[in-house]
Structures are given as structure tokens and as C-alpha cells.
Design a protein around this motif. Structure first.
Motif, mmCIF file in Angstrom:
data_model
loop_
_atom_site.group_PDB
_atom_site.id
_atom_site.type_symbol
_atom_site.label_atom_id
_atom_site.label_comp_id
_atom_site.label_asym_id
_atom_site.label_seq_id
_atom_site.Cartn_x
_atom_site.Cartn_y
_atom_site.Cartn_z
ATOM 1 N N LEU A 70 0.837 -1.199 0.000
ATOM 2 C CA LEU A 70 0.000 0.000 0.000
ATOM 3 C C LEU A 70 0.871 1.248 0.000
ATOM 4 N N TYR A 72 0.126 5.265 0.749
ATOM 5 C CA TYR A 72 -0.843 6.280 1.180
ATOM 6 C C TYR A 72 -0.254 7.651 0.912
ATOM 7 N N LEU A 78 -5.049 6.105 -1.912
ATOM 8 C CA LEU A 78 -4.387 4.847 -1.609
ATOM 9 C C LEU A 78 -4.135 4.091 -2.908
ATOM 10 N N LEU A 102 -13.273 1.135 -4.478
ATOM 11 C CA LEU A 102 -11.970 1.438 -5.049
ATOM 12 C C LEU A 102 -11.928 0.996 -6.509
ATOM 13 N N THR A 146 -9.647 6.621 -3.177
ATOM 14 C CA THR A 146 -9.710 7.223 -1.851
ATOM 15 C C THR A 146 -10.679 6.402 -1.017
ATOM 16 N N PRO A 147 -10.166 5.579 -0.105
ATOM 17 C CA PRO A 147 -11.062 4.692 0.653
ATOM 18 C C PRO A 147 -12.020 5.484 1.529
ATOM 19 N N TRP A 160 -11.974 1.787 6.628
ATOM 20 C CA TRP A 160 -10.944 2.828 6.493
ATOM 21 C C TRP A 160 -11.595 4.169 6.844
ATOM 22 N N VAL A 169 -8.099 2.487 11.035
ATOM 23 C CA VAL A 169 -8.520 1.368 10.187
ATOM 24 C C VAL A 169 -9.013 0.226 11.073
ATOM 25 N N THR A 178 -13.089 -2.201 2.469
ATOM 26 C CA THR A 178 -12.909 -0.800 2.093
ATOM 27 C C THR A 178 -11.468 -0.464 1.755
ATOM 28 N N TRP A 179 -10.526 -1.388 2.054
ATOM 29 C CA TRP A 179 -9.119 -1.058 1.749
ATOM 30 C C TRP A 179 -8.298 -2.185 1.147
#
Length: 472
Positions: A70, A72, A78, A102, A146-147, A160, A169, A178-179
């Protein structure tokens, strides 16, 4: 999880890394992951069959390992690459992953491009070549965006959750999607590697052990590894400006505490007690089930704490009983996981009763006094709104009956079998199901086996009876 009412201030790289342990799936759980009889269909189910969250998880395969890379960026973007090492539990021409909100740039299965499409929270993947039952395979998903959190049935935010310096998180019950793309149901547990790059000056905290960190060109990359099996909702990649303290307890547990400076003064006296809390709980429940521990104390005001595996996550400085509660979950909820959200009392009732025991043994109210105060509540009180063994919906799984009446059921069990047998039951539950799963029925059988007593009436009264039960 610890709900808002318990918080004092605001009162919920390709390839496997070297040494990675692949989590295995217990035989008893195979059916939950979509294993079917000969001649069953070849499309993996869109959910794991949970009655409260029917689209959570997926059928037809078990994820043995996640490798999450990942990046950020300030502003909340993300960029991610997820490599899932999995095993088919049935023939598959198509399977689903849970992923919400996403953008997917591409998917490969065993390094060959696969077709995919989106349908709500489902990412539908069609590999070029069908998968055989029992076949190991590797899925790579590139994604970005963008989560944003999901809103749970009880109205709380989950997943997230953006903060003023990063993200809080917390994935219970459905926020993992969500991530990262996941088989996001507690019935599927996996090992994890995390490689998280953040702007220099920020810290990225995940589960397990910190393998290393490196700063270059204005960014810092953190590498984390959790080798013990973990449900997706217990994974975290919390990002913020943290003060970090690392040390090893006399029992050899590696502690990593990350604390937002705004919470540091209030958090310090409680976090210093973590080694003694883990030692106390180990005497009751059996050896601590993981190699590492610690705390993430953010300044997030989301309304709850969560037992993220090895490193509970707090939205503000916790009090001592919140620390005890989330630490107890490392045995009950994390190491021993649910097969269905309907059995959530096995997590929350146990962790709540750990608070009662800690208070009883550290100069506070006895468990009996706590029980009596709760039982004195009138029949119309929320405590009796529904039975903890059958909350009825996802909206109720974090309600008062699950926590407090669940703990009351354990206290009634303690009175019925005696302290020595009761503690043998608690330890046996954690030991026999370590790194696996458990159900209420299995717990009831264990209690009856250890006590040599029929306990059907007790469990029926305290776990399944509508309204306020009559005392025995």
C-alpha cells in the motif's frame, strides 16, 4: 470491540516474503468456504452464508496468505497491490472477492490476466483457466482510490476511517473490503504481510511484528508480518503521527505501542500496565496466543475500540478495563474466531467477563456484585431486549445484551460448576480452538464435558430466552 459507553473521554512485492507461514483452514470450516459435493456448480458463492451479513466472505476457496503493498498519499489517496495465495475448495470457473469503492486496474490469476467486473461490494473474477478443487492459486489485484468507511447496520462507521493525519482502520464486522480485496468473513483466516508507504513523519501500524522501516525521497515504508491465522476484519493499517515505544516483556512478547501525541499523557499510565494485564490473563486463559502485542491509540473519536489482532486499536486514551477487554479478545475472538456473527457473544461476553474478573481480583466490585446490579434492571431495560445467543440481526451484534447478558451467562455457568471447573472451561476453550474457530454449541459441549453436568437449561435460559430470565 469496546463500544463508546466504555471509553472515558469520548464515550468502537510479488511472491511470499521469506519466512512467511501460510495459514491453513480447519476441516470443519471447509463447508463454510463453499466446498460442495461432487457435481456442485463451478461458480464460487457471493457470500460465506452468514445470516446477518450474507455478502460477507465468499465461497469456493480459502485464502492462505495476503501480501498487501500500500502507498498512502496526503489527501487520502491509496494505491494498492494485493496478492492472495489461495486454495480452491471446489472446481471454479469464477469466484468473488469483497471490495468496495476502489478502482481496480487489473487482475491476474497465476500471473495470467483474468477478466473481472464489479457488482456492488463484489469483485467477480473469471480466470482464463478453470481451477480444480484442491488447486493452489495466486490472485493479484492492482487497485487505487480514496477509501471511505462503510456504515454498519447500527449506524457506526467501519473500515478505512479518515482522520486529520491519516486513517483509523478498524474492520469489524465488514470494513476490510474498504481497503483491500478479501474473503472477508471470520470463517476464513489467513497469514499476512504488509508493506505500507506513507509520507515521511507519519507512521503506519499493522498487525504482528515490525520487520523493518526505510525512509527515502520523503516517504517511509513500514514492513509488518502476522504469521498466525487472522480474520480479515482484524487486520489494520492505521496511519498517523504517533509516538512509538517498543520493548519486550519478561515473557518474551514484543510490544509495539503507537500513540497520538494528543492522547499520550492520558494513555501512558494505562499502557504501562499492558504487560501485567497480559500476564494476568495468561494465568487464567492459557499462554498468550501471539508473538507480539501492543496498542494503537489514535485521536479519532469514532466511538469504539477494536481488538485488531496483536495490537488493539483505541480511538482515544483507554481506561484500564477497556485495555483488559481488548486484550482478552486476543484469546476470545482473535485466536478463537467465530464461524457466524450470530455467535458474537463468544467474543464480547467473554471479554466483558474478563473485565468483571479483573475488577474482582484488583480491588473493585466482585463479579457477583456486578451481576446483581445488572439483574436489578427492570424487565423493560435494553439489557433484556433480545437474547445474546441469538441477537436477531447485524444491527444488534454490538448491543448491551451481547456484552452484559453474555457475561451474565458466564457468571451463571461459574456459579453452577464452581471456580476451578469454570476456569478449566475458559482455558480449554482457548486451547482447544487456538488459531481456529468455535461455535456456541461447541462451547456448551465443552462446558458439559468438563463439569460432568447437563447445562442445557442454564444455556437456554441465559443465552436464548426472550426477556428477563428468572433466577435459578
Amino acid at each position: 470491540m469496546t463500544p463508546r459507553r466504555r471509553q472515558p473521554a469520548r464515550r468502537r512485492t510479488p511472491g511470499l516474503g521469506r519466512g512467511t507461514v501460510l495459514a491453513t483452514v480447519p476441516v470443519a470450516v471447509a463447508a463454510l468456504l463453499g466446498a460442495g459435493p461432487a457435481g456442485a456448480g463451478t461458480t464460487g458463492a457471493a457470500g460465506a452464508g452468514d445470516p446477518y451479513f450474507p455478502l460477507s466472505g465468499n465461497g469456493g476457496y480459502h485464502v492462505r496468505h495476503y501480501d498487501l503493498t500500500l502507498r498512502y498519499r496526503s489527501g487520502g489517496r491509496l494505491d494498492g497491490t494485493a496478492i492472495l495465495t489461495a486454495r480452491a475448495t471446489q472446481p471454479l470457473t469464477r469466484f468473488d472477492l469483497d471490495l468496495k469503492g476502489l478502482t481496480v486496474g487489473g487482475v491476474t490469476v497465476d500471473r495470467t490476466a483474468a477478466s473481472f467486473k464489479r457488482s456492488g461490494q463484489e469483485l467477480l473474477v473469471t480466470p482464463r483457466h478453470a481451477l480444480r478443487a484442491g488447486q493452489d492459486f495466486r490472485v493479484t489485484v492492482a487497485y487505487h482510490g480514496t477509501p471511505e468507511p462503510v456504515t454498519d447496520p447500527d449506524g457506526s462507521a467501519d473500515g478505512w476511517i479518515p482522520t486529520d493525519d491519516g486513517a483509523f482502520v478498524a474492520g469489524e464486522p465488514q470494513g476490510a473490503m474498504t481497503w483491500f480485496p478479501a474473503n472477508a468473513h471470520p470463517s476464513d483466516k489467513s497469514s499476512y504481510d504488509f508493506t505500507i508507504t506513507v509520507p515521511e513523519g507519519r507512521t503506519a501500524v499493522a498487525n504482528g511484528t515490525l520487520l523493518g522501516r526505510r525512509t527515502a525521497k520523503g516517504e517511509t515504508t513500514f514492513r509488518w508480518r502476522e504469521t498466525e491465522p487472522m480474520a480479515a476484519y482484524l487486520a489494520t493499517a492505521t496511519i498517523g503521527t504517533f509516538q512509538v515505544r517498543q520493548y519486550t516483556t519478561r515473557d518474551g512478547i514484543r510490544i509495539y505501542d503507537a500513540v497520538d501525541p494528543r492522547e499520550a499523557e492520558d494513555a501512558a499510565p494505562v499502557l504501562r500496565q499492558l504487560p501485567s494485564v497480559l500476564e494476568w490473563e495468561s494465568k487464567l486463559f492459557g499462554p498468550y496466543p501471539f508473538k507480539s502485542a501492543g496498542s494503537i491509540v489514535d485521536h479519532a473519536d469514532v466511538g469504539y475500540a477494536l481488538e485488531t489482532q496483536t495490537r488493539p486499536l483505541y480511538d482515544s486514551a483507554p481506561d484500564i478495563l477497556t485495555l483488559v477487554h481488548e486484550s482478552a479478545h486476543q484469546w476470545y475472538g482473535d485466536s478463537v474466531s467465530l464461524t457466524s456473527w450470530k455467535d458474537i457473544w463468544l467474543n464480547e461476553g467473554f471479554a466483558t467477563y474478563a473485565e468483571w474478573l479483573y475488577s474482582e481480583q484488583h480491588g473493585g466490585d466482585s463479579a457477583q456484585k456486578t451481576f446483581d446490579a445488572l439483574y436489578a434492571r427492570p424487565a423493560g431495560d435494553e439489557l433484556w431486549a433480545y437474547p445474546p445467543g441469538d441477537p436477531g440481526s447485524g444491527e444488534n451484534i454490538f448491543g448491551t445484551p451481547v456484552y452484559d447478558r453474555g457475561a451474565m451467562a458466564l457468571h451463571e455457568l461459574r456459579k453452577a460448576v464452581g471456580d476451578r471447573t469454570f476456569l478449566r472451561i475458559l482455558r480449554g476453550w482457548a486451547t482447544e480452538h487456538r488459531d481456529g474457530h468455535g461455535t456456541t454449541t461447541q462451547f456448551e459441549r465443552l462446558a458439559e464435558r468438563e463439569s460432568g453436568t447437563s447445562l442445557n437449561s442454564l444455556f437456554r435460559t441465559w443465552l436464548y430466552t426472550e426477556g428477563k430470565p428468572n433466577k435459578a
